[in-house]
Design an enzyme around this catalytic site. Sequence first.
Site, mmCIF file in Angstrom:
data_model
loop_
_atom_site.group_PDB
_atom_site.id
_atom_site.type_symbol
_atom_site.label_atom_id
_atom_site.label_comp_id
_atom_site.label_asym_id
_atom_site.label_seq_id
_atom_site.Cartn_x
_atom_site.Cartn_y
_atom_site.Cartn_z
ATOM 1 N N ASP A 504 -28.511 -47.334 52.613
ATOM 2 C CA ASP A 504 -28.806 -48.587 51.918
ATOM 3 C C ASP A 504 -29.810 -48.367 50.795
ATOM 4 O O ASP A 504 -29.847 -49.113 49.825
ATOM 5 C CB ASP A 504 -29.345 -49.631 52.897
ATOM 6 C CG ASP A 504 -30.659 -49.192 53.533
ATOM 7 O OD1 ASP A 504 -30.796 -47.997 53.834
ATOM 8 O OD2 ASP A 504 -31.543 -50.043 53.736
ATOM 9 N N ARG A 508 -37.549 -45.820 50.810
ATOM 10 C CA ARG A 508 -38.496 -46.412 51.751
ATOM 11 C C ARG A 508 -38.259 -45.893 53.170
ATOM 12 O O ARG A 508 -37.437 -45.003 53.403
ATOM 13 C CB ARG A 508 -38.420 -47.935 51.686
ATOM 14 C CG ARG A 508 -37.137 -48.539 52.200
ATOM 15 C CD ARG A 508 -37.160 -50.052 52.052
ATOM 16 N NE ARG A 508 -35.928 -50.686 52.494
ATOM 17 C CZ ARG A 508 -35.302 -51.635 51.824
ATOM 18 N NH1 ARG A 508 -35.764 -52.044 50.660
ATOM 19 N NH2 ARG A 508 -34.200 -52.187 52.316
ATOM 20 N N GLU A 510 -36.436 -46.371 55.603
ATOM 21 C CA GLU A 510 -35.175 -46.903 56.124
ATOM 22 C C GLU A 510 -34.077 -45.871 55.892
ATOM 23 O O GLU A 510 -33.788 -45.063 56.748
ATOM 24 C CB GLU A 510 -34.855 -48.242 55.462
ATOM 25 C CG GLU A 510 -33.793 -49.030 56.206
ATOM 26 C CD GLU A 510 -33.795 -50.502 55.810
ATOM 27 O OE1 GLU A 510 -32.908 -51.212 56.287
ATOM 28 O OE2 GLU A 510 -34.664 -50.924 55.026
ATOM 29 N N ASP A 517 -23.283 -53.052 53.576
ATOM 30 C CA ASP A 517 -23.435 -52.448 52.257
ATOM 31 C C ASP A 517 -22.271 -51.507 51.977
ATOM 32 O O ASP A 517 -21.732 -51.458 50.861
ATOM 33 C CB ASP A 517 -24.752 -51.666 52.176
ATOM 34 C CG ASP A 517 -25.963 -52.487 52.573
ATOM 35 O OD1 ASP A 517 -25.891 -53.201 53.592
ATOM 36 O OD2 ASP A 517 -26.992 -52.417 51.881
ATOM 37 N N TRP A 571 -20.483 -57.150 58.321
ATOM 38 C CA TRP A 571 -21.045 -55.812 58.497
ATOM 39 C C TRP A 571 -20.112 -54.992 59.410
ATOM 40 O O TRP A 571 -19.577 -53.970 59.004
ATOM 41 C CB TRP A 571 -22.458 -55.918 59.070
ATOM 42 C CG TRP A 571 -23.522 -55.981 58.011
ATOM 43 C CD1 TRP A 571 -24.453 -55.019 57.730
ATOM 44 C CD2 TRP A 571 -23.776 -57.041 57.086
ATOM 45 N NE1 TRP A 571 -25.251 -55.410 56.677
ATOM 46 C CE2 TRP A 571 -24.864 -56.660 56.259
ATOM 47 C CE3 TRP A 571 -23.182 -58.276 56.850
ATOM 48 C CZ2 TRP A 571 -25.361 -57.453 55.242
ATOM 49 C CZ3 TRP A 571 -23.683 -59.087 55.832
ATOM 50 C CH2 TRP A 571 -24.760 -58.673 55.043
ATOM 51 N N GLU A 787 -31.691 -53.824 44.794
ATOM 52 C CA GLU A 787 -31.407 -54.548 46.031
ATOM 53 C C GLU A 787 -31.341 -56.050 45.795
ATOM 54 O O GLU A 787 -30.515 -56.748 46.374
ATOM 55 C CB GLU A 787 -32.489 -54.227 47.062
ATOM 56 C CG GLU A 787 -32.273 -54.853 48.417
ATOM 57 C CD GLU A 787 -33.240 -54.319 49.453
ATOM 58 O OE1 GLU A 787 -32.915 -54.391 50.651
ATOM 59 O OE2 GLU A 787 -34.319 -53.818 49.068
ATOM 60 N N HIS A 808 -30.097 -49.396 45.105
ATOM 61 C CA HIS A 808 -29.401 -50.044 46.223
ATOM 62 C C HIS A 808 -28.020 -50.444 45.708
ATOM 63 O O HIS A 808 -27.917 -51.284 44.841
ATOM 64 C CB HIS A 808 -30.198 -51.285 46.632
ATOM 65 C CG HIS A 808 -30.095 -51.648 48.066
ATOM 66 N ND1 HIS A 808 -31.065 -51.314 48.979
ATOM 67 C CD2 HIS A 808 -29.170 -52.325 48.755
ATOM 68 C CE1 HIS A 808 -30.748 -51.785 50.171
ATOM 69 N NE2 HIS A 808 -29.570 -52.403 50.069
#
Length: 933
Positions: A504, A508, A510, A517, A571, A787, A808
Amino acid sequence: MKQSKKSKLPLLFWCCIVSFFVCVSCNQEEIKRPQSLKLSENFVNPIGFYNANPTFSWQLPVSEDIKSQSAYQIVVASSANLLPNNPDLWDSKKQKSSQSTFVKYQGSELQSRQKVFWQVRYWNQDEKASDWSDINTFELGLLHNADWKAKWAGLDTAKDSIKGVRKFLMHRPQYLRKGFELSSDVASARLYITAKGVFDVHLNGKNVSDDVMPPGWTPYNHRIETLTYDVTRFLETGNNAIAVELASGWHSGRISRRTALYDNFSSPKILCQLEITMKDGSKQTIISDESWKGTTNGPIRLASIYDGEVYDSNFEIPNWRNAEFDDVSWETLEAESMSFDVKHEPKRHHTVKNKTIIDDVELISAHDNLAIFDLKQNMVGVPKLKVPMKKGDTLKIRFSEMLLADRTFYTKNYRSAHSTDYYIASKDGVIEYTPKFTFHGFQYVELSGYDEQVKPESNWVQGLVQHTDFEDKGTFTSSHDKLNQLQENITWGLRGNFFDIPTDCPQRDERLGWTGDAQVIAPTALFNYDTHAFWTAWLQSLRENQSEHKNGLVPFIVPDVLQNKNGGSGWGDACVIVPWDIYNITGDITVLEESYESAKKWVGYYQSKVKKKPYIPIMHSFGDWLQPYPSETLKKANRGDTPKELINTAYFAHSAHLISKIAGVLGKTDDEKKYAALYKTVANAFENEFFDENGKFKQDRQTQTSYLLGIYFDLFKPETKLKAQNHLLEEIKNADYHLGTGFLGTPLLPKVLDDMGEIDLMYKILFKETYPSWFYSINQGATTMWERWNSYSKADGYNPQSMNSLNHYAYGAIGQWMYERIAGLASLEPGYKKIRIAPLPNAEFLTSASASVKTPYGNASSSWKIENSTFNLDVVIPPNTTAEIQIPYGIQDNLIVNGSAFKETSNLKLISSDSNSIKIVAEPGTYNFQTKI
């Protein structure tokens, strides 16, 4: 003088022989051999291949005499000497078929380590046979756990690991080695290797590969990928040594908010098996076990994906990778046998590589022993540094995507990711350093701690761009600079987030494989890059994580380190949507076969969540994620204003509909009917529950996405659909002709307006300069997709929320429409077997656009320009395909083709012509169409 009969016979004989070879030569020259031979998912001559039941693909050469294929023959053998006449593994015989992609192997069972040779030939449309292709090969890896004799080996770094950020344990990287002797010359050698962690491996001091952080990231509790290297050239008679650097990576490092699924206390380990065949026929195998030695007292002191790397050159170990090194003082490794609960399988897609070097770097400030460098592109990878230092000093290397107003670093969006590297100098002079076991998302690099007597220079820093090793597949360009920049931002966003899995974000704390996504960006990714194998490998991980849930739940992220027990609409549907997209763009039916049961289980999950209201699932949803101008506040605002029950029901119906189509492709007629009926029933419930008799969404807060889902997923009755379309147009008008969509609605917006014939409106939305729009971020200086639609503005600064990635890819989904409709190049039948060339120009915004795609059959392109009131369209159609070409201006009488007035030929057939457009079916070839506007 007359010749005798005796003398005539030899002359006649030689004339026939010469004529025969002349004819054969002419035939070979005319009917060229197949080219671009590929194995499943576009592998070329791989070693360590994963699939013992591969598919075969090839392309017909571009030639005036070759339009299509009428038949083919594939031969497969265990030796090149057996081809083409004596194949011992498989002979397809002559198959009357135009199929030249993904032909399934139907020969003898193949085994681990086996090297296989294959050739193909074809017959053209006139039944003329080509010569045989070049011989291609593939070599299988270790396919089964039983093939491994090695043990998992490593040092116990858990007992003395270091407390890191958020109290996660950080393991010291390990330096592992094994010396061994070879008494004979080496004929061939294969290194089979993997790790619980990430590794770099050397033989006799030489790096075995240029892979970055192998083996990659899978659900380690289900499957660990293994790699195969041909290491014949690295070995020599006498003493040898294998050396491995090993770090935590995704397996034992700090990854998001995970549970103990991949136990953070588990020390990284390697599994290594070096199999050597000598020239005298003898064999020798070196395995990872208790006989290896190791230390943690090496120069890489710490390495973390989120937090960076610490390199202390005072701990460098001279010559430790070489055979003559004395490791007597090193520790003996702990070793344990393999668990048969976890599959060990060859990696089924390519590793991460160093792909590009950015060396156009600007030094933008230098003061107080601190220098900031601008790489002018938000990128993913590591810096490559050449910096003067003093002995004992520490070089601190920080990263940022953008700067604050005072020209300092904006790192709030990195959250807890420290994302800082350190280098400690052991002597005076210029150090050269590239981090090995981490990666960063950044545009700016800050250096501090260098030799303060030296003035910084821009050549101190280069950017090493890293991503999964796939090739370019498509191109897009136009007459509009910002649209071209949008294309650049899309492709940089894709590369930055395709780091072994589709992530994603890359910067960061993550960097996870969020399924929503992924499903919105897959088509655009498949146009721009050859990501076929990349996606099918990730889908295997998805199915493995899904298998943990008896109710068919697909987790939010894959690999699933969150271990959340909820499935999310839009998702989890990646298990249905992504395989369908892959099939339509590549023509590979295998991905449908592999994913079919997974898709059915996911629809079963929807069914299990239906409670009080028939066919309305009550379940988790992230909503239309990051919709602009949300009415809610704080975190809930991220989910937008389209109700989750509406989104749940829409995707329930859509996935059922796609499964019905997939069942039809696979010949499963009962399922085709069953899921078609389910889709229609859910669609009816969707319309009745959420829309009134006038096709209006029954919520005070209207949203574009509520209409887009119903229209694009075909969930309305025909008369209601027309009414809903009008409401959608009203909502767009109310937004001053801006989009009002988040992650789920945005990819649908251009497709719906296209189907409605609202092309000019879509252009108007696309070319908006103000928030929210695609060009808005470009106007603020973006070089990747963001993002949020408003991640940053020059006027107001950064979005205050910490979840604010500046790399993103989700909103880059517009790239599909840019290829297919602005340039006008699309697949009309799966895998571009039939191509649609149908550009939709708008002279107010563009005077030209072009796209090209490397289809499974060869290069296809569509390029148009408007000049002097003339519309020019250049088209390339590869062999063994056909194209439906729609020219948007003019009439048949003023159409010029390749410089002459249009007339029907064997290559060009008129379908229709009116005052608005001309439609033609074209055979393979290169064409130029001109018509007056």
